[in-house]
Design an enzyme around this catalytic site. Structure first.
Site, PDB file in Angstrom:
ATOM      1  N   LYS A  77       0.572   6.356   7.374  1.00 22.59           N
ATOM      2  CA  LYS A  77       1.554   5.746   6.464  1.00 22.59           C
ATOM      3  C   LYS A  77       2.086   6.803   5.504  1.00 22.59           C
ATOM      4  CE  LYS A  77      -0.510   1.201   6.986  1.00 22.59           C
ATOM      5  NZ  LYS A  77      -1.492   0.224   6.512  1.00 22.59           N
ATOM      6  N   GLN A 111      -5.338  -1.258   1.500  1.00 18.62           N
ATOM      7  CA  GLN A 111      -5.747  -1.198   2.903  1.00 18.62           C
ATOM      8  C   GLN A 111      -6.963  -2.090   3.160  1.00 18.62           C
ATOM      9  OE1 GLN A 111      -4.027   0.574   5.370  1.00 18.62           O
ATOM     10  NE2 GLN A 111      -5.400  -0.530   6.733  1.00 18.62           N
ATOM     11  N   ASP A 131       3.245  -5.073   2.223  1.00 13.59           N
ATOM     12  CA  ASP A 131       2.533  -5.529   3.424  1.00 13.59           C
ATOM     13  C   ASP A 131       2.974  -6.958   3.772  1.00 13.59           C
ATOM     14  OD1 ASP A 131       0.909  -3.853   4.888  1.00 13.59           O
ATOM     15  OD2 ASP A 131      -0.794  -4.016   3.527  1.00 13.59           O
TER      16      ASP A 131
END
Ligand code: NAD
Length: 293
Positions: free
Chosen positions: A54, A98, A121
């Site tokens: 990412k 995460q 997200d």
């Protein structure tokens, strides 16, 4: 093999070129670059790999990227305080925490604490609600990436039978919702299968579009796929592999060779949905930045 590959690399590079050009324009107009932050708690090899990718990809399109690493011992209260700080920092457009988190931290509490405008997200229930109502918002990155891929390859979806295997909050549920929405890609007749589904192959054999997100490596083989189906493999599992210098190899939830022999289109693993998830995340970050502006 007869199926055409839905190539995550080609599509994500195309999307990244578009994002890079948009960011360059903002910067030429005197704006700062979009800023994405990733929070990682504890030591998880797979999480480190995802976050590194990412970071690399966000920098490659001209975004600022920061990774915040915290020890396994971080308390829930400390993480929530960190999220509050990220929520109010005006120089940050979006951030992700995460998953998985250490067991002593309630992932749901964490998801709820993220400001919806910065939830790149797309996991916050406010964004889920807007998505279900068909209102433009930050979509969950993996299903969003899959939509972008279907769009790129101009896959017909209207009126098709779509079967989604898996009902997780981050993949299965939103994927089923998006494929049934009144828009392109969408307008499918959707069936959601899960661990309690009886006679799975009854459904998969009738699927024009099959999305597999079970987390069980190579669970779906060609013999339960409808000839000509579009097969989207979301699975990513590290499987022990002594022949690989890393000691493991990455497997999808679909048995690639047998599925590719009957499908019309198929995503490979790696090189398929994983890359599209990152493209979805970058699109969301750009959207969060442009909306704020
Ligand atoms: P999860 O474990 O939360 O959910 C798995 C789902 O599969 C459950 O809803 C369960 O009901 C269903 N399931 C389990 N066994 C089944 C069976 N025998 N028949 C039918 N359904 C069954 O997993 P998740 O977070 O949705 O992830 C699924 C897979 O996708 C994992 O391999 C994960 O690593 C991967 N993943 C990949 C990406 C990406 O970017 N490519 C993103 C997220 C998740």
């Amino acid at each position: 093999m007869s199926a055409q590959i839905l190539d995550g690399k080609t599509v994500s590079e195309h999307l990244k070129d578009e994002i890079r050009a948009r960011i360059a324009k903002h910067i030429a107009n005197g704006q700062r670059a979009p800023h994405l932050v990733a929070v990682i708690v504890g030591n998880n090899g797979a999480s480190e790999t995802y976050v590194a990718s990412k970071e690399r990809n966000s920098k490659s399109v001209g975004m600022d990227s920061t990774v915040l690493r915290f020890p396994e011992t971080m308390t829930e209260a400390e993480l929530l305080a960190e999220i509050e700080r990220l929520n109010s920092d005006l120089s940050i457009d979006g951030f992700i925490v995460q998953l998985p988190l250490p067991k002593h931290i309630d992932a749901q509490k964490v998801t709820f604490a993220i400001k919806p405008e910065k939830d790149v997200d797309g996991f916050h229930p406010y964004n889920t609600g807007l998505m279900l109502k068909g209102i433009d918002t930050l979509l969950p990155a993996t299903p969003y990436g899959i939509l972008l891929m279907l769009e790129y390859y101009k896959i017909e979806t209207s009126g098709k039978n779509c079967v989604v295997i898996g009902r997780s909050d981050i993949v299965g549920k939103p994927m089923a919702a998006l494929m049934s929405r009144n828009a392109y890609p969408g307008n499918c007749t959707v069936t959601m299968c899960h661990s309690k589904t009886n006679n799975l192959e009854f459904y998969t054999k009738n699927a024009d579009i099959l999305v597999v997100a079970s987390g069980i490596p190579e669970m779906v083989k060609g013999d339960i796929i409808k000839p000509g189906a579009v097969v989207i493999d979301v699975g990513i599992t590290r499987v022990d592999d002594a022949s690989n210098p890393k000691g493991y190899s990455i497997k999808g939830d679909v048995h690639f060779e047998s599925a590719a022999a009957v499908a019309s289109y198929i995503t490979p693993v790696p090189g398929g949905v994983g890359l599209m998830t990152i493209a979805g995340l970058l699109q969301n970050t750009l959207k969060a930045y442009e909306t704020k502006k």
